[in-house]
Every structure is written in structure tokens, then in C-alpha cells.
Design an enzyme around this catalytic site. Structure first.
Site, PDB file in Angstrom:
ATOM      1  N   ALA A 159       0.747  -1.151  -0.076  1.00  0.00           N
ATOM      2  CA  ALA A 159       0.006   0.007  -0.077  1.00  0.00           C
ATOM      3  C   ALA A 159       1.052   1.394  -0.087  1.00  0.00           C
ATOM      4  O   ALA A 159       0.458   2.207   0.183  1.00  0.00           O
ATOM      5  CB  ALA A 159      -0.999   0.037   1.277  1.00  0.00           C
ATOM      6  N   ALA A 160       2.118   1.093  -0.340  1.00  0.00           N
ATOM      7  CA  ALA A 160       3.019   2.182  -0.314  1.00  0.00           C
ATOM      8  C   ALA A 160       2.599   3.527  -1.253  1.00  0.00           C
ATOM      9  O   ALA A 160       2.484   4.697  -0.944  1.00  0.00           O
ATOM     10  CB  ALA A 160       4.499   1.869  -0.728  1.00  0.00           C
ATOM     11  N   GLY A 161       1.993   3.034  -2.342  1.00  0.00           N
ATOM     12  CA  GLY A 161       1.580   4.187  -3.403  1.00  0.00           C
ATOM     13  C   GLY A 161       0.282   4.862  -2.711  1.00  0.00           C
ATOM     14  O   GLY A 161      -0.026   5.946  -3.117  1.00  0.00           O
TER      15      GLY A 161
END
Length: 303
Positions: free
Chosen positions: A244-246
Site C-alpha cells: 500500500a505504499a503508493g
């Protein structure tokens, strides 16, 4: 910073993420033994809404969940994270589901089954009013493109700035591009959109006035039609899971922009959010709080 919390509206997808962890990702046709398994609410839209709320925004989510148990859990996670779900639709049938495999290096592969997300069409007057009252609208491409376009048009008419995170990459109609203020893409999405072998910032700026190109562990690249062209370095952390970094980046970016920060500074702060996220396994549960983002941002600034 603004006197009140920035008003962020997210029009997008909501899924249940089924996450398997293993030493490595399986090859086509191969079965491997995993290390662990978890179920956690996700979907790019819901993730970005939670990310924005945790980063300090007043966030409203517009989207559709199913009438199944997954839908109940997804909505509960949004509510618990401080996201306004008053306008979330419930569609009879399955919620969206993402099947995610993560290896020990933090790399992942993802398959998404849209479920109820595909029914999110035809914005109501109430939904359009929520968008028009916001400071920043965030959209992605896990819902029908017609809905993304309608949301962006409602934002433009209401004076709300729009961020399009064009993921997953697919055709962007001219009527949508004409009402996008800021495009956020990674290198793979950029090449798919421009049909070039490498990410071409010039080609992207022919489509939209401002672009952020996320470069994974190499930070971000911002450019606009006014001549800005800046590489923004990453924050160094131990990577556990990049899932979920983006979404952490995009949600934090919307909050910082909504607060009135200069876009380059906003992107630098959003880089810290993305880096803080990869230190944990999972999607919505890994999204960082404002305090976690600020702590890493201050550490990076002092380095």
C-alpha cells in the site's frame, strides 16, 4: 497549514485483501508453501481514504461495497479510521476482492476481482455536492472510467482540485484528462499511458498540467507545464511489504496539498508516508499516522 482540516474526497474502490506471505513468489503453474496469511480491508480507493484520514485530513469516501460479510468489514475499517462513509453504496452480491502474494523481500503480485466496485456508476446529486465541497478529490482506476470522469468534472465545476492516481494503467479518455490537475503514476503506469519504452515526462505533460512520477525506492520526480522539474529523494527504511505504499503516498499528498503546502514540499512529505508504510505488512492496517509521517520526515530532513 490551513486553519481547518483539509477536506479530502476519495471516489474509488474498496476491496477485501487476501494476503499470503511466502519466501518467494510462485512461478506460473507452480505451488509453493506460504509462511502466513491474513485478510485485511483494502482497495486503492479505501486505502487512499484511510491514508488521507490518518495523515490529518477530513476525508469522505465515495464507492460501493457488497452485501456480503466482506462489505461489513470494509465499512467498519473505514469508520474506525475516521473516514466519513455516509455516502458509501451497498450493492447486492460480492464486494471487491484482491488476492495478494508477498515475498520476503517485500515484492508482491496482485489480482483484483472488482465485485461491487463495477456497480459504482451514475453519480448522484448528493455525491457530486460532496465532491464540490472538497479541497482535493482523489480518483484511481479500479472503478468504471465513466465514474472517474464524472467525479473529476464535478470537482472542476466546484473548484476542487483533482489528483488522478492512474492505477491500474488503462486508456485515459481526453474528457477525463482535460479535468485532471495532478497525475500520479509509477514508471510502469507511465509507459503504459504514453506507449513509450521508458517513462516520458514530456509526453505525460502533454496530457495533464502536473505530474508526479513515483520511483519506488528512488523517490519521486515532479514536473509541470510551468517549467518545474525536480527529483525528490526517498527516505531510507527497512522494507517489509510494499503493498500500500503508493496509496499512503497519494493520500498524504492530497492532505499536504489541501493544507496549502508547495507541491514539492507536499511530495517530499508524501515520500515519508510511503516509506513509513512499507515497514509493516498489509494494506490499510499498514498506512501510517500523521505522527509516524512527521517523525520520519523530520529524521530525513536532518540526515
Amino acid at each position: 497549514m490551513a486553519d481547518s482540516l483539509p477536506r479530502i474526497v476519495v471516489a474509488g474502490s474498496a476491496n477485501m485483501d487476501l494476503v499470503g506471505l511466502a519466501e518467494r513468489l510462485p512461478l506460473p503453474g507452480e505451488t509453493i508453501l506460504g509462511d502466513d496469511f491474513m485478510m485485511t480491508p483494502g482497495g486503492k480507493g479505501a486505502n487512499q481514504a484511510i491514508a488521507a484520514a490518518r495523515a490529518g485530513g477530513s476525508c469522505t469516501f465515495l464507492g460501493a461495497i457488497g452485501s456480503d460479510a466482506f462489505g461489513v468489514t470494509i465499512k467498519a475499517r473505514l469508520n474506525a479510521s475516521g473516514v466519513d462513509t455516509a455516502h458509501v453504496r451497498t450493492s447486492y452480491g460480492s464486494s471487491g476482492v484482491a488476492v495478494i502474494m508477498v515475498d520476503r523481500a517485500g515484492e508482491n503480485t496482485i489480482m483484483v476481482s472488482p465485485g461491487a466496485n463495477s456497480t459504482f456508476a451514475g453519480l448522484s446529486a448528493a455525491e457530486e455536492a460532496v465532491i464540490a465541497e472538497g479541497d482535493v478529490l482523489i480518483c484511481q482506476q479500479e472503478i468504471p472510467v465513466e465514474t472517474v470522469t464524472a467525479a473529476a468534472k464535478a470537482a472542476r465545476e466546484g473548484g476542487t482540485r483533482t489528483i488522478l492516481n492512474a492505477a491500474p494503467a488503462r486508456h485515459l479518455p481526453p474528457e477525463l484528462l482535460s479535468v485532471i490537475d495532478l497525475l500520479v503514476v509509477n514508471e510502469g503506469e507511465a509507459t503504459a499511458i504514453t506507449q513509450t519504452r521508458e517513462a516520458d515526462m514530456g509526453a505525460l505533460l502533454e496530457l495533464v498540467p502536473r505530474v508526479v512520477l513515483t520511483l519506488s525506492g528512488k523517490g519521486s520526480w515532479y514536473a509541470d507545464r510551468d517549467g518545474a522539474d525536480e527529483r525528490i529523494p526517498p527516505f531510507q527504511v527497512d522494507v517489509v511489504d510494499t503493498t500500500a505504499a503508493g496509496d499512503a503516498f497519494t493520500g498524504a499528498l492530497a492532505v499536504a496539498w489541501g493544507e496549502g503546502r508547495d507541491l514539492v514540499e507536499a511530495i517530499r512529505w508524501a515520500n515519508a508516508a510511503g516509506a513509513a508504510c512499507v515497514r509493516k505488512v498489509g494494506a490499510s492496517n499498514a498506512l501510517p499516522s500523521r505522527a509516524e509521517i512527521d517523525a520520519l520526515y523530520a529524521k530525513g530532513a536532518a540526515a
